[in-house]
Scaffold this motif. Structure first.
Motif, PDB file in Angstrom:
ATOM      1  N   HIS A 170       0.837  -1.201   0.000  1.00  0.00           N
ATOM      2  CA  HIS A 170       0.000   0.000   0.000  1.00  0.00           C
ATOM      3  C   HIS A 170       0.873   1.252   0.000  1.00  0.00           C
ATOM      4  CE1 HIS A 170       0.887   0.683   4.275  1.00  0.00           C
ATOM      5  NE2 HIS A 170       0.822  -0.635   4.381  1.00  0.00           N
ATOM      6  N   LYS A 171       0.277   2.376  -0.326  1.00  0.00           N
ATOM      7  CA  LYS A 171       0.988   3.651  -0.305  1.00  0.00           C
ATOM      8  C   LYS A 171       1.451   3.923   1.122  1.00  0.00           C
ATOM      9  CE  LYS A 171       0.750   8.443  -1.580  1.00  0.00           C
ATOM     10  NZ  LYS A 171       0.130   9.456  -2.393  1.00  0.00           N
ATOM     11  N   GLY A 172       2.700   4.306   1.264  1.00  0.00           N
ATOM     12  CA  GLY A 172       3.273   4.575   2.578  1.00  0.00           C
ATOM     13  C   GLY A 172       3.961   3.377   3.204  1.00  0.00           C
ATOM     14  N   ALA A 173       3.870   2.206   2.558  1.00  0.00           N
ATOM     15  CA  ALA A 173       4.515   1.007   3.084  1.00  0.00           C
ATOM     16  C   ALA A 173       6.035   1.154   3.014  1.00  0.00           C
ATOM     17  CB  ALA A 173       4.084  -0.224   2.293  1.00  0.00           C
ATOM     18  N   ILE A 174       6.712   0.660   4.042  1.00  0.00           N
ATOM     19  CA  ILE A 174       8.172   0.635   4.060  1.00  0.00           C
ATOM     20  C   ILE A 174       8.602  -0.685   3.436  1.00  0.00           C
ATOM     21  CG2 ILE A 174      10.231   0.671   5.503  1.00  0.00           C
ATOM     22  CD1 ILE A 174       8.546   2.281   7.549  1.00  0.00           C
ATOM     23  N   GLN A 183      19.587   0.999 -11.855  1.00  0.00           N
ATOM     24  CA  GLN A 183      20.938   0.911 -12.418  1.00  0.00           C
ATOM     25  C   GLN A 183      21.977   0.339 -11.443  1.00  0.00           C
ATOM     26  OE1 GLN A 183      21.109   1.569 -15.725  1.00  0.00           O
ATOM     27  NE2 GLN A 183      18.941   2.018 -15.535  1.00  0.00           N
ATOM     28  N   THR A 184      21.509  -0.377 -10.398  1.00  0.00           N
ATOM     29  CA  THR A 184      22.410  -1.033  -9.461  1.00  0.00           C
ATOM     30  C   THR A 184      21.924  -2.462  -9.223  1.00  0.00           C
ATOM     31  OG1 THR A 184      21.251  -0.579  -7.363  1.00  0.00           O
ATOM     32  CG2 THR A 184      22.671   1.183  -8.231  1.00  0.00           C
ATOM     33  N   THR A 185      22.653  -3.170  -8.379  1.00  0.00           N
ATOM     34  CA  THR A 185      22.236  -4.507  -7.952  1.00  0.00           C
ATOM     35  C   THR A 185      21.961  -4.525  -6.463  1.00  0.00           C
ATOM     36  OG1 THR A 185      24.548  -5.160  -7.651  1.00  0.00           O
ATOM     37  CG2 THR A 185      23.532  -5.657  -9.797  1.00  0.00           C
ATOM     38  N   CYS A 186      21.712  -3.344  -5.876  1.00  0.00           N
ATOM     39  CA  CYS A 186      21.522  -3.223  -4.426  1.00  0.00           C
ATOM     40  C   CYS A 186      20.091  -2.831  -4.073  1.00  0.00           C
ATOM     41  CB  CYS A 186      22.467  -2.172  -3.854  1.00  0.00           C
ATOM     42  SG  CYS A 186      24.193  -2.565  -4.079  1.00  0.00           S
ATOM     43  N   PHE A 187      19.581  -3.471  -3.007  1.00  0.00           N
ATOM     44  CA  PHE A 187      18.277  -3.116  -2.465  1.00  0.00           C
ATOM     45  C   PHE A 187      18.472  -2.127  -1.324  1.00  0.00           C
ATOM     46  CE2 PHE A 187      17.132  -6.827  -4.775  1.00  0.00           C
ATOM     47  CZ  PHE A 187      15.777  -6.714  -5.046  1.00  0.00           C
ATOM     48  N   TYR A 188      17.631  -1.097  -1.282  1.00  0.00           N
ATOM     49  CA  TYR A 188      17.679  -0.093  -0.235  1.00  0.00           C
ATOM     50  C   TYR A 188      16.280   0.120   0.335  1.00  0.00           C
ATOM     51  CZ  TYR A 188      22.321   1.094  -1.966  1.00  0.00           C
ATOM     52  OH  TYR A 188      23.638   1.037  -2.333  1.00  0.00           O
ATOM     53  N   LYS A 189      16.236   0.631   1.551  1.00  0.00           N
ATOM     54  CA  LYS A 189      14.970   0.936   2.208  1.00  0.00           C
ATOM     55  C   LYS A 189      14.292   2.091   1.481  1.00  0.00           C
ATOM     56  CE  LYS A 189      13.298   1.583   6.921  1.00  0.00           C
ATOM     57  NZ  LYS A 189      13.750   1.799   8.312  1.00  0.00           N
ATOM     58  N   ALA A 190      12.983   1.949   1.275  1.00  0.00           N
ATOM     59  CA  ALA A 190      12.218   2.970   0.566  1.00  0.00           C
ATOM     60  C   ALA A 190      10.779   2.985   1.073  1.00  0.00           C
ATOM     61  CB  ALA A 190      12.241   2.700  -0.938  1.00  0.00           C
ATOM     62  N   ILE A 191      10.059   4.018   0.706  1.00  0.00           N
ATOM     63  CA  ILE A 191       8.636   4.156   1.028  1.00  0.00           C
ATOM     64  C   ILE A 191       7.861   4.201  -0.282  1.00  0.00           C
ATOM     65  CG2 ILE A 191       6.869   5.678   1.999  1.00  0.00           C
ATOM     66  CD1 ILE A 191       8.880   6.562   4.062  1.00  0.00           C
ATOM     67  N   VAL A 192       6.784   3.426  -0.361  1.00  0.00           N
ATOM     68  CA  VAL A 192       5.937   3.437  -1.558  1.00  0.00           C
ATOM     69  C   VAL A 192       5.231   4.785  -1.636  1.00  0.00           C
ATOM     70  CG1 VAL A 192       3.940   2.393  -2.692  1.00  0.00           C
ATOM     71  CG2 VAL A 192       5.613   0.931  -1.512  1.00  0.00           C
ATOM     72  N   ASN A 193       5.456   5.488  -2.747  1.00  0.00           N
ATOM     73  CA  ASN A 193       4.869   6.812  -2.941  1.00  0.00           C
ATOM     74  C   ASN A 193       3.646   6.756  -3.853  1.00  0.00           C
ATOM     75  OD1 ASN A 193       5.044   9.727  -2.536  1.00  0.00           O
ATOM     76  ND2 ASN A 193       5.556   9.816  -4.704  1.00  0.00           N
ATOM     77  N   GLN A 194       3.701   5.863  -4.851  1.00  0.00           N
ATOM     78  CA  GLN A 194       2.603   5.737  -5.816  1.00  0.00           C
ATOM     79  C   GLN A 194       2.454   4.265  -6.182  1.00  0.00           C
ATOM     80  OE1 GLN A 194       0.907   8.393  -6.867  1.00  0.00           O
ATOM     81  NE2 GLN A 194       0.041   7.948  -8.839  1.00  0.00           N
ATOM     82  N   LEU A 195       1.218   3.803  -6.195  1.00  0.00           N
ATOM     83  CA  LEU A 195       0.951   2.411  -6.542  1.00  0.00           C
ATOM     84  C   LEU A 195       0.928   2.222  -8.052  1.00  0.00           C
ATOM     85  CD1 LEU A 195      -1.952   1.629  -4.056  1.00  0.00           C
ATOM     86  CD2 LEU A 195       0.494   1.171  -3.785  1.00  0.00           C
ATOM     87  N   PRO A 196       1.277   1.019  -8.508  1.00  0.00           N
ATOM     88  CA  PRO A 196       1.153   0.745  -9.946  1.00  0.00           C
ATOM     89  C   PRO A 196      -0.319   0.721 -10.344  1.00  0.00           C
ATOM     90  CG  PRO A 196       1.824  -1.228  -8.738  1.00  0.00           C
ATOM     91  CD  PRO A 196       1.797  -0.108  -7.759  1.00  0.00           C
ATOM     92  N   GLY A 197      -0.602   1.182 -11.537  1.00  0.00           N
ATOM     93  CA  GLY A 197      -1.979   1.195 -12.016  1.00  0.00           C
ATOM     94  C   GLY A 197      -2.428  -0.129 -12.603  1.00  0.00           C
ATOM     95  N   ASP A 206       5.151   0.062 -12.867  1.00  0.00           N
ATOM     96  CA  ASP A 206       6.101   0.147 -11.763  1.00  0.00           C
ATOM     97  C   ASP A 206       5.493   0.816 -10.533  1.00  0.00           C
ATOM     98  OD1 ASP A 206       7.975  -0.843 -13.533  1.00  0.00           O
ATOM     99  OD2 ASP A 206       8.901   1.103 -13.917  1.00  0.00           O
ATOM    100  N   TYR A 207       6.129   0.535  -9.385  1.00  0.00           N
ATOM    101  CA  TYR A 207       5.872   1.314  -8.175  1.00  0.00           C
ATOM    102  C   TYR A 207       6.691   2.593  -8.286  1.00  0.00           C
ATOM    103  CZ  TYR A 207       3.797  -2.386  -5.249  1.00  0.00           C
ATOM    104  OH  TYR A 207       2.979  -3.341  -4.706  1.00  0.00           O
ATOM    105  N   GLU A 208       6.217   3.669  -7.688  1.00  0.00           N
ATOM    106  CA  GLU A 208       7.024   4.866  -7.508  1.00  0.00           C
ATOM    107  C   GLU A 208       7.420   4.874  -6.038  1.00  0.00           C
ATOM    108  OE1 GLU A 208       5.614   9.227  -7.110  1.00  0.00           O
ATOM    109  OE2 GLU A 208       6.119   8.929  -9.235  1.00  0.00           O
ATOM    110  N   VAL A 209       8.723   4.903  -5.772  1.00  0.00           N
ATOM    111  CA  VAL A 209       9.197   4.837  -4.387  1.00  0.00           C
ATOM    112  C   VAL A 209      10.106   6.012  -4.063  1.00  0.00           C
ATOM    113  CG1 VAL A 209       9.015   2.321  -4.305  1.00  0.00           C
ATOM    114  CG2 VAL A 209      11.193   3.372  -4.921  1.00  0.00           C
ATOM    115  N   LEU A 210      10.202   6.283  -2.778  1.00  0.00           N
ATOM    116  CA  LEU A 210      11.111   7.304  -2.251  1.00  0.00           C
ATOM    117  C   LEU A 210      12.198   6.584  -1.468  1.00  0.00           C
ATOM    118  CD1 LEU A 210       8.378   9.699  -0.826  1.00  0.00           C
ATOM    119  CD2 LEU A 210       9.583   9.941  -3.002  1.00  0.00           C
ATOM    120  N   PHE A 211      13.423   6.630  -1.956  1.00  0.00           N
ATOM    121  CA  PHE A 211      14.527   5.994  -1.252  1.00  0.00           C
ATOM    122  C   PHE A 211      15.049   6.902  -0.146  1.00  0.00           C
ATOM    123  CE2 PHE A 211      14.695   3.687  -5.276  1.00  0.00           C
ATOM    124  CZ  PHE A 211      14.880   2.388  -4.830  1.00  0.00           C
TER     125      PHE A 211
END
Length: 78
Positions: free
Chosen positions: A14-18, A25-39, A44-49
């Motif tokens: 859901h939106k706001g999920a951590i 362009q990397t092979t690394c996963f980082y913590k992010a917050i879901v900003n926009q859900l896929p339609g 794609d999800y839109e996330v804030l890293f």
């Protein structure tokens, strides 16, 4: 039970999920917050890293394929 974003039109998170998301362009996963859900299941999800270089602590939004957005397990302090 969670829906599968590949076969269900409802997003897994859901939106706001951590989450952990693959930084573009990397092979690394980082913590992010879901900003926009896929339609749709193919969008794609839109996330804030997290990024301490920005005043609010988050980089501008980036798109990440649904298959590269995963659940995060927070450690419980004991």
């Amino acid at each position: 039970m969670r829906a599968n974003p590949e076969t269900d039109s409802h997003a897994l998170f859901h939106k706001g999920a951590i989450v952990m998301a693959l930084y573009p362009q990397t092979t690394c996963f980082y913590k992010a917050i879901v900003n926009q859900l896929p339609g749709s299941p193919t969008e794609d999800y839109e996330v804030l890293f997290e990024d301490s270089n920005y005043p609010d602590g988050f980089a501008p939004p980036l798109n990440v394929s649904q298959r590269y957005v995963i659940d995060i397990k927070e450690r419980k302090e004991t």
